[in-house]
Design a protein around this motif. Structure first.
Motif, short mmCIF file in Angstrom:
data_model
loop_
_atom_site.label_atom_id
_atom_site.label_comp_id
_atom_site.label_asym_id
_atom_site.label_seq_id
_atom_site.Cartn_x
_atom_site.Cartn_y
_atom_site.Cartn_z
N LEU A 35 0.81 -1.22 0.00
CA LEU A 35 0.00 0.00 0.00
C LEU A 35 0.84 1.27 0.00
O LEU A 35 0.31 2.37 0.04
N LEU A 36 2.17 1.14 -0.05
CA LEU A 36 3.08 2.28 0.05
C LEU A 36 2.81 3.30 -1.06
O LEU A 36 2.87 2.98 -2.24
N GLU A 37 2.49 4.53 -0.64
CA GLU A 37 2.20 5.62 -1.57
C GLU A 37 3.27 6.70 -1.56
O GLU A 37 3.45 7.41 -2.54
N ARG A 38 3.97 6.85 -0.42
CA ARG A 38 4.95 7.93 -0.26
C ARG A 38 6.25 7.36 0.30
O ARG A 38 6.25 6.68 1.31
N LEU A 39 7.35 7.64 -0.40
CA LEU A 39 8.66 7.19 0.03
C LEU A 39 9.62 8.37 -0.07
O LEU A 39 9.78 8.96 -1.14
N ALA A 40 10.24 8.72 1.06
CA ALA A 40 11.21 9.82 1.10
C ALA A 40 12.51 9.27 1.68
O ALA A 40 12.51 8.65 2.74
N LEU A 41 13.61 9.51 0.97
CA LEU A 41 14.92 9.03 1.39
C LEU A 41 15.88 10.20 1.45
O LEU A 41 16.00 10.96 0.49
N MET A 42 16.57 10.33 2.59
CA MET A 42 17.53 11.42 2.77
C MET A 42 18.85 10.81 3.19
O MET A 42 18.88 9.96 4.10
N ASN A 43 19.94 11.19 2.51
CA ASN A 43 21.26 10.62 2.78
C ASN A 43 21.20 9.09 2.74
O ASN A 43 21.62 8.41 3.66
N PHE A 44 20.65 8.62 1.68
CA PHE A 44 20.43 7.19 1.48
C PHE A 44 21.17 6.79 0.21
O PHE A 44 20.92 7.35 -0.85
N ILE A 45 22.08 5.84 0.31
CA ILE A 45 22.94 5.48 -0.82
C ILE A 45 22.53 4.13 -1.40
O ILE A 45 22.20 3.20 -0.67
N GLY A 46 22.51 4.05 -2.72
CA GLY A 46 22.41 2.76 -3.38
C GLY A 46 21.03 2.29 -3.79
O GLY A 46 20.85 1.12 -4.02
N VAL A 47 20.07 3.18 -3.91
CA VAL A 47 18.76 2.75 -4.38
C VAL A 47 18.86 2.52 -5.88
O VAL A 47 19.14 3.43 -6.65
N THR A 48 18.69 1.29 -6.30
CA THR A 48 18.79 0.98 -7.72
C THR A 48 17.47 0.53 -8.31
O THR A 48 17.21 0.73 -9.48
N ARG A 49 16.63 -0.09 -7.47
CA ARG A 49 15.39 -0.64 -8.00
C ARG A 49 14.31 -0.56 -6.93
O ARG A 49 14.54 -0.83 -5.77
N LEU A 50 13.12 -0.17 -7.36
CA LEU A 50 11.97 -0.11 -6.45
C LEU A 50 10.79 -0.83 -7.08
O LEU A 50 10.49 -0.62 -8.26
N ASP A 51 10.14 -1.66 -6.31
CA ASP A 51 8.93 -2.32 -6.75
C ASP A 51 7.81 -1.87 -5.82
O ASP A 51 7.58 -2.48 -4.77
N ALA A 52 7.17 -0.77 -6.19
CA ALA A 52 6.10 -0.19 -5.37
C ALA A 52 5.01 0.32 -6.30
O ALA A 52 5.02 1.50 -6.69
N PRO A 53 4.07 -0.52 -6.68
CA PRO A 53 3.08 -0.16 -7.69
C PRO A 53 2.15 0.99 -7.30
O PRO A 53 1.64 1.68 -8.17
N ASN A 54 1.95 1.25 -6.01
CA ASN A 54 1.05 2.33 -5.58
C ASN A 54 1.78 3.62 -5.23
O ASN A 54 1.17 4.58 -4.76
N LEU A 55 3.09 3.67 -5.47
CA LEU A 55 3.89 4.83 -5.12
C LEU A 55 3.45 6.06 -5.90
O LEU A 55 3.41 6.04 -7.13
N GLN A 56 3.10 7.12 -5.18
CA GLN A 56 2.68 8.38 -5.79
C GLN A 56 3.72 9.49 -5.59
O GLN A 56 3.73 10.46 -6.33
N PHE A 57 4.54 9.35 -4.56
CA PHE A 57 5.57 10.33 -4.27
C PHE A 57 6.86 9.61 -3.94
O PHE A 57 6.87 8.69 -3.12
N PHE A 58 7.96 10.05 -4.58
CA PHE A 58 9.27 9.51 -4.27
C PHE A 58 10.24 10.68 -4.20
O PHE A 58 10.45 11.37 -5.18
N GLY A 59 10.78 10.91 -3.01
CA GLY A 59 11.72 12.01 -2.81
C GLY A 59 13.06 11.51 -2.35
O GLY A 59 13.16 10.62 -1.51
N VAL A 60 14.13 12.09 -2.93
CA VAL A 60 15.49 11.72 -2.56
C VAL A 60 16.25 12.99 -2.30
O VAL A 60 16.16 13.96 -3.06
N GLY A 61 17.01 13.00 -1.19
CA GLY A 61 17.80 14.19 -0.88
C GLY A 61 19.16 13.82 -0.38
O GLY A 61 19.42 12.72 0.03
#
Length: 173
Positions: free
Chosen positions: A147-173
């Motif tokens: 059910l994940l709709e919002r994902l925010a990552l700060m100082n997060f290294i190495g995101v290469t692949r995401l499987d989140a079909p309901n994701l509406q917001f993805f923030g990286v800082g």
């Protein structure tokens, strides 16, 4: 005679005070909808050293583990743990028992879910800042939160692949 049915409208300080008055009131603090441990829940009229020492004791690893264990036994929906000073906090496995979580926000933590963890079935919002987690474990965590709709990552290294079909917001800082 003082009659207290709920601690919902009490400050943490007052809830702690009444919890020592009677065995019946010992766990009334658990009905407070928001537990915030900061300078405001302390008497800051003393020196800064006293406040800092108290906060260090309050936010010790063992105490934090106990608080998380205690809340993991309830139907908690929002959990925010912000640790701004000190070493990276190793989150206890009981955190992953919080199956009613809708919002999870962690700062300066290390995550290692137990092998039996199958995701947070109700999680809609995940905010990770300065979090240490193995890439495969992170991918499993996200993909098992259907059910994940919002994902925010700060100082997060190495995101290469995401499987989140309901994701509406993805923030990286």
């Amino acid at each position: 005679m003082l009659l207290i049915k709920s601690c919902r409208n009490l400050s943490i300080r007052d809830a702690v005070r009444i919890s020592v008055m009677s065995k019946k009131w010992r766990h009334k603090w658990a009905t407070i909808p928001y537990l915030v441990f900061d300078d405001q829940c302390l008497n800051t009229q003393g020196s800064n050293t006293q406040v800092h020492t108290f906060l260090s004791r309050l936010l010790g690893v063992t105490d934090t583990d106990r608080w998380i264990l205690c809340i993991s036994r309830s139907c908690i929906k929002d959990f925010i743990l912000e640790i701004w000073k000190g070493q990276c906090y190793k989150s206890p496995s009981c955190l992953f028992n919080c199956q009613n979580l809708i919002h999870l926000e962690l700062s300066n933590c290390s995550l290692k879910p137990p092998l039996t963890f199958k995701g947070f079935k109700n999680l809609r919002s995940l905010d990770l800042q300065h979090v240490t987690i193995i890439q495969d474990v992170f991918e499993n965590l996200v993909s098992n939160c259907s059910l994940l709709e919002r994902l925010a990552l700060m100082n997060f290294i190495g995101v290469t692949r995401l499987d989140a079909p309901n994701l509406q917001f993805f923030g990286v800082g």
